[in-house]
Design an enzyme around this catalytic site. Structure first.
Site, PDB file in Angstrom:
ATOM      1  N   LYS A   1       0.808  -1.212   0.000  1.00  0.00           N
ATOM      2  CA  LYS A   1       0.000   0.000   0.000  1.00  0.00           C
ATOM      3  C   LYS A   1       0.841   1.261   0.000  1.00  0.00           C
ATOM      4  O   LYS A   1       0.337   2.337  -0.226  1.00  0.00           O
ATOM      5  CB  LYS A   1      -1.012  -0.023   1.146  1.00  0.00           C
ATOM      6  N   ARG A   2       2.139   1.137   0.235  1.00  0.00           N
ATOM      7  CA  ARG A   2       2.998   2.319   0.120  1.00  0.00           C
ATOM      8  C   ARG A   2       3.097   2.792  -1.322  1.00  0.00           C
ATOM      9  O   ARG A   2       3.335   3.955  -1.589  1.00  0.00           O
ATOM     10  CB  ARG A   2       4.403   1.998   0.613  1.00  0.00           C
TER      11      ARG A   2
END
Ligand code: GLU
Length: 501
Positions: A253-254
């Site tokens: 999700k980064r």
């Protein structure tokens, strides 16, 4: 034989696109063979599992049209389908392994095991459990159990040789037993680990094909051995390639939003997202990009799954979603979708009270509240310039807030206010000034209705994505800054551990 497959999510976070991807291939494989698809909740990690996460996973899979034949919500003949409700089953099976001599008690304390690993590392060995529990005599074990000493149950592992896993996609995978640890099956608190619960349930639920992500390959030898210890037939294993970011790293999700909620809230069509997930590692025989679930079902062939890491590319998804919007929906159908998406009574009902006091005409609503209905906002670096804060303070506020929002599991207005106030105080910035960049990130302008209320309404996914986007616009920390900022950020929350991560 009836083909039975399953998806077995752990409810420890947001519903992940990777879960939907694996669910899709399990569902298609089962349906294609006239079989059944089961949903089981693997919530043995009692600290990280939540009911809220479970509900969201179920809801997002349903939204995608990935229905299951048996599961915690619909029941079925092999229930319960939530592992936390099957504890006595695992305990009974662990006892069975102890009695047959395939598992043993281990009384080593965490400190003792740390010491053991340190010594192994000092000798240049790979740290692993050294089998010390196996050396206890039966009477010693009985004495220590009788005295109520804390213990775990571990499985025995062959001392030498190679384990051969037959994988439906990868053929034979050889893993030397020397690389496999004597896995804990039952923890000190009596809870089973994933390995025990997963194997017992797949057997009792009559799963014939275990189709899951490749990150589980290293667990397969333990599972194969457990089937043998119990004397059960083993389901066939199929380890699917992992979804990747465009730079080929594991989807995280980064770099990419990974929550299904994000894609839903951004206004992707479920059929387009499902189509896109079907393209991950698989292609139609005629290579066409756009296909429905029904079309995938008619043409599916597991052998066409390619092992090169499939890239989850949002630009490609955008293109595909555009095709679906244009080609498959009449104008009337699109109106209906649009209304269901965000112009529904429930969502508008949450927004209107926040603008009611500030409007003179109905036509004032959209200019004031448009950011509630948008996706990412078109903000520029100069939108964040202001007289109260330096450019570096703006960057740091956005980075700290982004870390905080990413870690906040209980998304409600009280928590959000408390979390952001804690950061503002630690940075010694007045709350009113601290909030300026957050207002711009979330609402696109420095004033708006209460921004924590707005974040509550927008939800975690869009709020997090907008703050992350804003950080990209003003420039996040340099490589040099990252370490120092992380340290400062951790210090803010060490005395207030439940406000964030
Ligand atoms: N609970 C595991 C997960 O969260 C299931 C892995 C498996 O399918 O065996 O992915």
């Amino acid at each position: 034989m009836t083909i039975r497959t399953r998806i077995a999510p752990s409810p420890t976070g947001d519903p992940h696109v990777g879960t939907a991807y694996i669910a899709l291939f399990n569902l298609v494989f089962a349906r294609q063979h006239g079989g059944q698809f089961i949903l089981r909740i693997e919530d043995t990690d009692q600290v990280r599992s939540t009911r809220a996460s479970e509900e969201q996973i179920l809801e997002s899979l349903r939204w995608l049209g990935l229905g299951w034949d048996e599961g915690p919500d619909v029941g079925g003949p092999h229930g319960p389908y939530r592992q936390s409700e099957r504890m006595s089953i695992y305990q009974q099976h662990a006892r069975q392994l102890i009695e047959s001599g395939h598992a043993f008690y281990c009384f080593a304390t965490p400190d003792e095991l740390d010491e053991m690993r340190r010594e192994q590392q000092a000798r240049g060995e790979t740290p692993r459990y050294d089998g010390r529990g196996l050396e206890l005599s039966p009477s010693e074990v009985q004495r220590r159990l009788g005295a109520g000493e804390p213990h775990v149950i571990r499985m025995k592992i062959p001392a030498e040789g190679v384990c051969v896993i037959d994988d439906m996609l990868r053929g034979k995978i050889e893993i030397p037993w020397s690389q496999v640890d004597m896995q804990v099956l039952v923890k000190a608190d009596g809870m089973p680990t994933y390995h025990l619960a997963n194997v017992v349930d797949d057997h009792l639920m009559e799963i014939t094909h275990v189709i899951r992500g490749e990150e589980w390959i290293s667990s397969a030898p333990k599972h194969q051995l457990l089937y043998r210890y119990f004397g059960w037939n083993q389901p066939l294993f199929c380890h699917m390639p992992l979804l990747r970011n465009p730079d080929k790293s594991k989807l995280s999700k980064r770099k990419n939003p990974t929550s299904i909620n994000y894609y839903r809230r951004m206004g992707y069509l479920p059929e387009a997202l499902l189509n896109y997930l079907g393209r991950m590692g698989w292609s139609m025989p005629d290579e066409r990009e756009k296909f429905s679930l029904a079309e995938m079902l008619t043409s599916f062939d597991l052998q066409r799954v390619s092992l090169g890491g499939p890239v989850f590319d949002v630009d490609k998804l955008n293109w595909l979603n555009g095709q679906w919007l244009r080609e498959d929906l009449s104008a009337d159908a699109l109106v209906q979708r649009f209304r269901d998406w965000a112009f529904n009574v429930d969502y508008l009902g949450q927004i209107i009270p926040h603008v009611q006091k500030r409007i003179h005409t109905l036509s004032d609503v959209v200019p004031l509240a448009g950011f509630f209905l948008a996706g990412m906002l078109d903000v520029k670096a100069q939108d964040f310039e202001n007289a109260k804060l330096s450019a570096d303070q703006v960057r740091q506020i956005l980075q700290f807030s982004s870390w905080y929002l990413d870690g906040e599991r209980a998304w409600n207005i009280e928590n959000l206010s408390a979390g952001l106030t804690t950061i503002a105080q630690a940075m010694d910035i007045k709350m009113r000034d601290f909030m300026i960049p957050i207002f711009v990130a979330i609402a696109g302008k420095p004033q708006a209705p209460s921004i924590t209320d707005a974040m509550g309404i927008l939800g975690a996914d869009i709020s997090r994505a907008r703050v992350r986007h804003a950080l990209g616009v003003v420039g996040g920390p340099s490589k040099k800054e990252v370490k120092a900022w992380e340290k400062q950020y951790r210090a803010i929350f060490t005395s207030d551990s439940d406000a964030g991560e």
